[in-house]
Write a protein that holds these residues in place. Structure first.
Motif, PDB file in Angstrom:
ATOM      1  N   ALA A 172     -13.168  44.285 -36.646  1.00  0.00           N
ATOM      2  CA  ALA A 172     -12.656  43.176 -37.447  1.00  0.00           C
ATOM      3  C   ALA A 172     -12.005  42.078 -36.621  1.00  0.00           C
ATOM      4  CB  ALA A 172     -11.645  43.691 -38.482  1.00  0.00           C
ATOM      5  N   ASP A 173     -11.691  42.381 -35.389  1.00  0.00           N
ATOM      6  CA  ASP A 173     -10.999  41.414 -34.547  1.00  0.00           C
ATOM      7  C   ASP A 173     -11.873  40.190 -34.295  1.00  0.00           C
ATOM      8  OD1 ASP A 173      -9.477  41.666 -31.220  1.00  0.00           O
ATOM      9  OD2 ASP A 173      -9.574  40.020 -32.667  1.00  0.00           O
ATOM     10  N   ARG A 174     -11.401  39.013 -34.626  1.00  0.00           N
ATOM     11  CA  ARG A 174     -12.184  37.793 -34.447  1.00  0.00           C
ATOM     12  C   ARG A 174     -12.494  37.531 -32.980  1.00  0.00           C
ATOM     13  NH1 ARG A 174     -15.472  35.894 -37.756  1.00  0.00           N
ATOM     14  NH2 ARG A 174     -15.525  34.068 -36.423  1.00  0.00           N
ATOM     15  N   GLN A 175     -11.729  38.127 -32.057  1.00  0.00           N
ATOM     16  CA  GLN A 175     -11.983  37.906 -30.649  1.00  0.00           C
ATOM     17  C   GLN A 175     -12.784  39.043 -30.017  1.00  0.00           C
ATOM     18  OE1 GLN A 175     -11.311  35.009 -28.901  1.00  0.00           O
ATOM     19  NE2 GLN A 175     -11.063  34.408 -31.034  1.00  0.00           N
ATOM     20  N   MET A 176     -13.401  39.883 -30.843  1.00  0.00           N
ATOM     21  CA  MET A 176     -14.216  40.961 -30.311  1.00  0.00           C
ATOM     22  C   MET A 176     -15.380  40.374 -29.519  1.00  0.00           C
ATOM     23  SD  MET A 176     -14.360  44.208 -30.146  1.00  0.00           S
ATOM     24  CE  MET A 176     -15.494  45.521 -29.725  1.00  0.00           C
ATOM     25  N   ASN A 177     -15.628  40.921 -28.326  1.00  0.00           N
ATOM     26  CA  ASN A 177     -16.725  40.436 -27.507  1.00  0.00           C
ATOM     27  C   ASN A 177     -17.486  41.625 -26.924  1.00  0.00           C
ATOM     28  OD1 ASN A 177     -15.280  41.311 -25.142  1.00  0.00           O
ATOM     29  ND2 ASN A 177     -14.071  39.423 -25.293  1.00  0.00           N
ATOM     30  N   PHE A 178     -18.635  41.348 -26.299  1.00  0.00           N
ATOM     31  CA  PHE A 178     -19.488  42.426 -25.827  1.00  0.00           C
ATOM     32  C   PHE A 178     -18.859  43.194 -24.664  1.00  0.00           C
ATOM     33  CE2 PHE A 178     -22.651  40.108 -28.266  1.00  0.00           C
ATOM     34  CZ  PHE A 178     -23.342  41.156 -28.861  1.00  0.00           C
ATOM     35  N   LEU A 212     -33.316  25.618 -32.566  1.00  0.00           N
ATOM     36  CA  LEU A 212     -32.625  26.569 -31.707  1.00  0.00           C
ATOM     37  C   LEU A 212     -31.369  27.040 -32.438  1.00  0.00           C
ATOM     38  CD1 LEU A 212     -32.962  24.684 -28.298  1.00  0.00           C
ATOM     39  CD2 LEU A 212     -34.573  26.263 -29.397  1.00  0.00           C
ATOM     40  N   VAL A 213     -31.339  28.320 -32.783  1.00  0.00           N
ATOM     41  CA  VAL A 213     -30.271  28.894 -33.594  1.00  0.00           C
ATOM     42  C   VAL A 213     -29.284  29.614 -32.686  1.00  0.00           C
ATOM     43  CG1 VAL A 213     -29.729  30.526 -35.426  1.00  0.00           C
ATOM     44  CG2 VAL A 213     -31.855  29.207 -35.524  1.00  0.00           C
ATOM     45  N   VAL A 214     -27.999  29.255 -32.763  1.00  0.00           N
ATOM     46  CA  VAL A 214     -27.012  29.846 -31.856  1.00  0.00           C
ATOM     47  C   VAL A 214     -26.013  30.712 -32.627  1.00  0.00           C
ATOM     48  CG1 VAL A 214     -25.504  27.802 -31.942  1.00  0.00           C
ATOM     49  CG2 VAL A 214     -25.359  29.391 -30.012  1.00  0.00           C
ATOM     50  N   HIS A 215     -25.728  31.894 -32.061  1.00  0.00           N
ATOM     51  CA  HIS A 215     -24.752  32.828 -32.619  1.00  0.00           C
ATOM     52  C   HIS A 215     -23.682  33.127 -31.569  1.00  0.00           C
ATOM     53  CE1 HIS A 215     -27.016  33.989 -36.284  1.00  0.00           C
ATOM     54  NE2 HIS A 215     -28.081  33.774 -35.535  1.00  0.00           N
ATOM     55  N   ASP A 216     -22.460  33.398 -32.034  1.00  0.00           N
ATOM     56  CA  ASP A 216     -21.405  33.770 -31.094  1.00  0.00           C
ATOM     57  C   ASP A 216     -21.295  35.291 -30.981  1.00  0.00           C
ATOM     58  OD1 ASP A 216     -19.719  34.795 -33.163  1.00  0.00           O
ATOM     59  OD2 ASP A 216     -18.858  32.820 -33.511  1.00  0.00           O
ATOM     60  N   GLN A 217     -20.449  35.742 -30.043  1.00  0.00           N
ATOM     61  CA  GLN A 217     -20.370  37.171 -29.748  1.00  0.00           C
ATOM     62  C   GLN A 217     -19.822  37.968 -30.929  1.00  0.00           C
ATOM     63  OE1 GLN A 217     -19.172  38.558 -25.877  1.00  0.00           O
ATOM     64  NE2 GLN A 217     -18.962  36.470 -25.100  1.00  0.00           N
ATOM     65  N   GLU A 218     -18.709  37.531 -31.473  1.00  0.00           N
ATOM     66  CA  GLU A 218     -18.080  38.289 -32.545  1.00  0.00           C
ATOM     67  C   GLU A 218     -18.996  38.410 -33.756  1.00  0.00           C
ATOM     68  OE1 GLU A 218     -15.867  39.303 -36.054  1.00  0.00           O
ATOM     69  OE2 GLU A 218     -16.817  37.379 -35.679  1.00  0.00           O
ATOM     70  N   THR A 219     -19.709  37.340 -34.081  1.00  0.00           N
ATOM     71  CA  THR A 219     -20.621  37.363 -35.224  1.00  0.00           C
ATOM     72  C   THR A 219     -21.728  38.386 -35.007  1.00  0.00           C
ATOM     73  OG1 THR A 219     -20.177  35.054 -35.786  1.00  0.00           O
ATOM     74  CG2 THR A 219     -22.225  35.993 -36.595  1.00  0.00           C
ATOM     75  N   LEU A 220     -22.298  38.421 -33.815  1.00  0.00           N
ATOM     76  CA  LEU A 220     -23.355  39.382 -33.516  1.00  0.00           C
ATOM     77  C   LEU A 220     -22.843  40.813 -33.628  1.00  0.00           C
ATOM     78  CD1 LEU A 220     -24.964  37.612 -30.421  1.00  0.00           C
ATOM     79  CD2 LEU A 220     -26.007  37.848 -32.679  1.00  0.00           C
ATOM     80  N   ILE A 221     -21.671  41.078 -33.068  1.00  0.00           N
ATOM     81  CA  ILE A 221     -21.126  42.436 -33.089  1.00  0.00           C
ATOM     82  C   ILE A 221     -20.784  42.856 -34.509  1.00  0.00           C
ATOM     83  CG2 ILE A 221     -19.217  43.902 -32.314  1.00  0.00           C
ATOM     84  CD1 ILE A 221     -19.149  42.145 -29.758  1.00  0.00           C
ATOM     85  N   ARG A 222     -20.189  41.951 -35.247  1.00  0.00           N
ATOM     86  CA  ARG A 222     -19.832  42.275 -36.633  1.00  0.00           C
ATOM     87  C   ARG A 222     -21.088  42.577 -37.450  1.00  0.00           C
ATOM     88  NH1 ARG A 222     -16.367  38.506 -40.863  1.00  0.00           N
ATOM     89  NH2 ARG A 222     -16.180  40.074 -42.498  1.00  0.00           N
ATOM     90  N   HIS A 223     -22.154  41.829 -37.202  1.00  0.00           N
ATOM     91  CA  HIS A 223     -23.399  42.107 -37.913  1.00  0.00           C
ATOM     92  C   HIS A 223     -23.940  43.484 -37.525  1.00  0.00           C
ATOM     93  CE1 HIS A 223     -27.111  41.530 -40.013  1.00  0.00           C
ATOM     94  NE2 HIS A 223     -27.831  41.577 -38.908  1.00  0.00           N
TER      95      HIS A 223
END
Length: 570
Positions: free
Chosen positions: A40-46, A229-240
């Motif tokens: 849930a952390d908005r700053q979650m990254n890979f 060109l569709v761009v996603h951020d790290q947190e969005t990808l992980i949350r998905h």
């Protein structure tokens, strides 16, 4: 991981995991009680996610590349080595890197290394030819390129050499995976090996990229000749990924077979589900049905997501070899081949629960899927329940613009936490695609069942589904119209051997004699194979429907003519 440095065979990994109590990929009886860690952390990254897996289960297998297992500890080490290598070469936050590799450990390592640095990966299809490669590098302004010139004899270096130099002006460096002769991949651009040793101190003082930093760019069909060109951020990808794992029941002891390339939303979203849950993802550089069937048995695969044609061919391969696919519980599918309506029943007889899926590059693939507990009739429908608990769907009347009640067909609009950050460097297109309330206008027709459930009916417009990729026919038409002697072109879909294929119709310029084989040859040299028309019809005019305002090309009639060119009934 470096191609020359492989871990021990899987059996040894399992033994080491059992001895260390690291979990490995052992099977567990109570699947329903297992779920991935909530993210849930908005700053979650890979980097944080990978460190967590490495700390909790260092001996567990995170990836099986072909048949070579890669443990989390090794994956973490390789990611930091490559991140240090790229940083030492000059890669900095905000840079863009074109990743032109098949499914392999190097793809995943490079992606995560870029995520560590805050470098945005532009995923590039290995089927792309010079026209598409040049366009994508140029429009994304990629500073870095990663490629595998010796992969399966495909002419990656020749394709790159055929790209006009002005399209490669943004490049600062090329990283080579696999065998390399030592020559620059692009004149005047630094070229270095993926396997080069990294400086252990290279990342000292380099801040970890935040969860809202751009991570991945997909290409998708747009309303113009150029794919968006569709761009996603790290947190969005992980949350998905976490939502995918929860919805499809991916938990400890499971393993996921990837049935699509990392470069597309279908393949990468499948990988995200495995990665978020901390279970092995199993893949190969070449996705072969016979090998997939053997991998399901060998690695006790529990989940896979693929197009219906691949799943059908996996069942064929398993039948031919007498392989029981007993471990496979869930197979999510998308209907890419129109002649396989009987696949759900066939899978049911094999003991596999087949579930229909829905997704897009903008929302991520697997943004929705049918429940495994639903009836067979419901499960084979595309659409389903949105995987994120806080996602919502509605249908809007195309003519009136009014939101429709459940059960009435309109254009689907979806609000989901998996939504893209936007179209890269194109805020105008982003504003047109997403309304002020955060709903994405999908361009698809369907009806809602509830605020989180829907059934997909058809794509608005004339987009083509070719070899699993959504293609705007205008992209192919624009390329053909640029050929000498072609005045105009229309491309439509037809069915050949159960597959959707493109067929082109061209009007010649005055006095020009066009040859079908020359047009197909030009397309083959410059476009991905799945975009190359299988037939080209030369006509004096296109069929049209006359109206008060204009004469509209009758694409349905062109479709009939295309099917006739292929021999009539599909």
């Amino acid at each position: 991981m470096a191609p020359e440095s492989r871990p021990q065979p899987l059996s040894a990994d399992r033994a080491a995991a059992a001895a260390a109590g690291g979990g490995g990929i052992a099977r567990h009886a109570d699947r329903n009680s297992l779920s991935p860690r909530a993210i849930a952390d908005r700053q979650m990254n890979f980097d944080t996610l990978l460190r967590r897996h490495e700390a909790e289960r260092p001996h567990a297998v995170g990836l099986i590349d072909g048949d070579q297992p890669v443990r989390y500890a090794e994956l973490q080490s390789e990611v930091h080595r490559v991140a240090g290598l790229l940083h030492a070469q000059g890669a900095r936050p905000g840079d863009r890197l074109a990743l032109w590799l098949p499914n392999c450990a190097a793809w995943l390592v490079t992606f995560m290394a870029c995520a560590r640095l805050g470098v945005t990966v532009v995923a590039m299809n290995t089927r792309f030819r010079s026209h598409e490669v040049g366009d994508l590098i140029s429009r994304s302004q990629a500073k870095w390129l990663v490629m595998w010139p010796a992969f399966k004899g495909l002419p990656f270096q020749q394709i790159l050499s055929d790209v006009a130099p002005d399209r490669l002006q943004s490049l600062r460096g090329v990283m080579i995976v696999g065998a390399w002769e030592g020559k620059p991949a692009v004149d005047g651009v630094a070229t270095f090996a993926f396997t080069r040793a990294g400086d252990a101190s290279a990342l000292d003082g380099v801040p970890q990229a935040a969860g809202d930093s751009y991570a991945l760019v997909y290409t998708t069909s747009g309303t113009t000749t150029q794919p968006k060109l569709v761009v996603h951020d790290q947190e969005t990808l992980i949350r998905h990924g976490e939502a995918v794992a929860r919805h499809f029941g991916i938990g400890e002891g499971d393993a996921v077979l990837l049935g699509a390339p990392f470069c597309g939303a279908f393949g990468f979203s499948s990988a995200l589900g495995a990665l978020a849950a901390g279970v092995p993802m199993v893949t190969s550089p070449v996705i072969d049905p016979d090998e997939c069937a053997r991998q399901i048995v060998r690695h006790e695969i529990t989940h896979t997501f693929a197009n219906n044609e691949l799943l059908d061919r996996i069942l064929d391969a398993a039948d031919a070899a007498g392989l029981p696919l007993a471990s496979l519980r869930i197979a999510g599918f998308a209907s890419f081949a129109p002649s396989l309506e009987g696949l759900p029943e066939r899978s049911e007889k094999a003991g596999i629960t087949l579930v229909g899926l829905y997704g897009s590059s903008e929302l991520q693939a697997l943004v929705a899927g049918q429940p495994a507990a639903a009836s067979l009739e419901q499960r084979q429908q595309p659409g389903g329940t949105l995987v994120a608990d806080d996602a919502r769907v509605r249908a809007r009347d195309v003519a009136s613009g009014e939101v429709l009640p459940h059960g009435e067909v309109g254009e689907l609009e979806i609000k989901s936490p998996s939504l893209m950050r936007g179209y890269l460097d194109n805020p105008e297109a982003t504003a047109q695609a997403v309304d002020d309330g955060g709903y994405f206008r999908t361009g698809d027709l369907g009806h809602t069942v509830s605020e989180r459930e829907f059934v997909f009916h058809a794509r608005r417009g004339d987009f083509l589904r070719l070899s699993g990729f959504l293609v705007n026919p205008r992209e192919i038409e624009a390329f053909i119209e640029a050929l000498e002697g072609v005045a105009s072109c229309q491309v439509v879909g037809a069915v050949k051997d159960g597959k959707s294929v493109p067929v082109a119709f061209v009007i010649p310029e005055l006095g020009e004699a066009l040859r079908e084989e020359e047009i197909i040859g030009s397309c083959s040299a410059q476009l991905a194979r799945f975009k190359v028309p299988v037939r080209v019809g030369v006509v004096d005019a296109f069929p049209v429907v006359e109206s008060a305002n204009s004469n509209k090309i009758q694409r349905s009639r062109l479709g009939e003519l295309a099917q006739a060119l292929l021999g009539g009934t599909p």
